[in-house]
Design a protein around this motif. Structure first.
Motif, PDB file in Angstrom:
ATOM      1  N   ILE A  78      33.114  29.606 -23.537  1.00  0.00           N
ATOM      2  CA  ILE A  78      33.927  28.727 -22.682  1.00  0.00           C
ATOM      3  C   ILE A  78      35.413  28.908 -23.026  1.00  0.00           C
ATOM      4  N   ALA A  90      33.413  25.569 -13.342  1.00  0.00           N
ATOM      5  CA  ALA A  90      32.649  26.224 -14.409  1.00  0.00           C
ATOM      6  C   ALA A  90      32.868  27.735 -14.353  1.00  0.00           C
ATOM      7  N   ILE A  94      34.683  30.451 -17.632  1.00  0.00           N
ATOM      8  CA  ILE A  94      33.891  31.367 -18.466  1.00  0.00           C
ATOM      9  C   ILE A  94      34.787  32.475 -19.019  1.00  0.00           C
ATOM     10  N   LEU A 172      26.213  24.695 -16.559  1.00  0.00           N
ATOM     11  CA  LEU A 172      27.481  24.243 -17.153  1.00  0.00           C
ATOM     12  C   LEU A 172      27.910  22.915 -16.530  1.00  0.00           C
ATOM     13  N   SER A 176      28.252  19.451 -18.682  1.00  0.00           N
ATOM     14  CA  SER A 176      29.569  18.809 -18.794  1.00  0.00           C
ATOM     15  C   SER A 176      29.545  17.350 -18.343  1.00  0.00           C
ATOM     16  N   LEU A 181      32.838  20.288 -22.517  1.00  0.00           N
ATOM     17  CA  LEU A 181      32.895  21.622 -23.108  1.00  0.00           C
ATOM     18  C   LEU A 181      34.360  21.956 -23.345  1.00  0.00           C
ATOM     19  N   VAL A 187      27.713  28.230 -24.866  1.00  0.00           N
ATOM     20  CA  VAL A 187      26.475  27.696 -24.284  1.00  0.00           C
ATOM     21  C   VAL A 187      25.402  28.781 -24.382  1.00  0.00           C
ATOM     22  N   THR A 189      21.768  29.945 -23.082  1.00  0.00           N
ATOM     23  CA  THR A 189      21.170  29.673 -21.774  1.00  0.00           C
ATOM     24  C   THR A 189      19.651  29.733 -21.752  1.00  0.00           C
TER      25      THR A 189
END
Ligand code: ZN
Length: 222
Positions: A78, A90, A94, A172, A176, A181, A187, A189
């Motif tokens: 993040i 989101a 990234i 995400l 959140s 975040l 994160v 997955t």
């Protein structure tokens, strides 16, 4: 303790080390192999920053609490704060994707689950999240990443992010709502089927599409 730092596209990223938010049972085939029901909403848990170690070197595992399982997972770094965010926000936040091991003390986890106690000791211990460097990818490729784990040359996990029950962007956004975040957070997955125990001396090969290819060995925690 850890020599870990975030690397993106080969260069150190100016991001602090943060928490790791993990999702359990995000692949139906893995939920089935552990006889867990397929969840209707993401199952979330957190590892602290002290769990982060680099995959660029041997991985040390504890041996005092029974079996330690590998779970290969696509990791998302993040880069911007996300709180009750949209999928679009989101996507913009990234900073890169990588591959990580959600190391799990499976015997201890089973004991804790049986007593309806939290999993932290089994999943959030020091060094429980060996993580690769990250690479940037276009957002439209997030759900077409193949990732593999070989143990002593044998293919054990062969997953593709297309099979996630909750894909990255809705995941995400969902996370959140509960946990802000922050830049530097990671994160994980979820893991596909094929998890199993590690043994001292194991050689692991991990790959993420044609972007990441690494090998590491398993050593005992001193
Ligand atoms: Zn996992």
């Amino acid at each position: 303790m850890s020599d870990y730092m975030h690397i993106v596209d080969g260069a150190p990223a100016l991001l602090p080390l943060g928490k790791i938010v993990c999702v359990g049972r995000n692949y139906a085939d893995h939920a089935k192999e552990l006889n867990n029901p397929i969840p209707t909403e993401p199952v979330l848990f957190i590892k602290p920053s002290t769990a982060l170690v680099t995959l660029d070197g041997p991985v040390v595992i504890p041996t005092a609490w029974g079996s330690c399982h590998f779970e290969a997972e696509m990791a998302i770094l993040i880069g911007q704060p996300l709180s009750s965010c949209s999928e679009r926000q989101a996507a913009d936040a990234i900073a890169g994707i990588g591959i990580a091991l959600d190391l799990t003390l499976r015997d201890l986890q089973a004991e804790l689950k049986q007593k309806s106690l939290p999993w932290e000791k089994a999943k959030a211990f020091d060094g429980a999240c060996p993580t690769s460097a990250f690479v940037t990818v276009p957002v439209d490729q997030l759900q077409s990443q193949q990732f593999q784990l070989r143990q002593n040359g044998q293919l054990k996990q062969d997953g593709n992010s297309v099979d996630m029950l909750t894909p990255v962007l809705p995941l995400l956004a969902y996370i959140s709502q509960f946990f802000t975040l922050q830049p530097g957070d990671i994160v994980l997955t979820g893991t596909p089927a094929g998890v199993g125990p590690l043994a001292l001396g194991d050689e692991l090969q991990l790959s993420l599409s044609n972007k990441i290819n690494l090998s590491t060995t398993i050593k005992e925690k001193p």
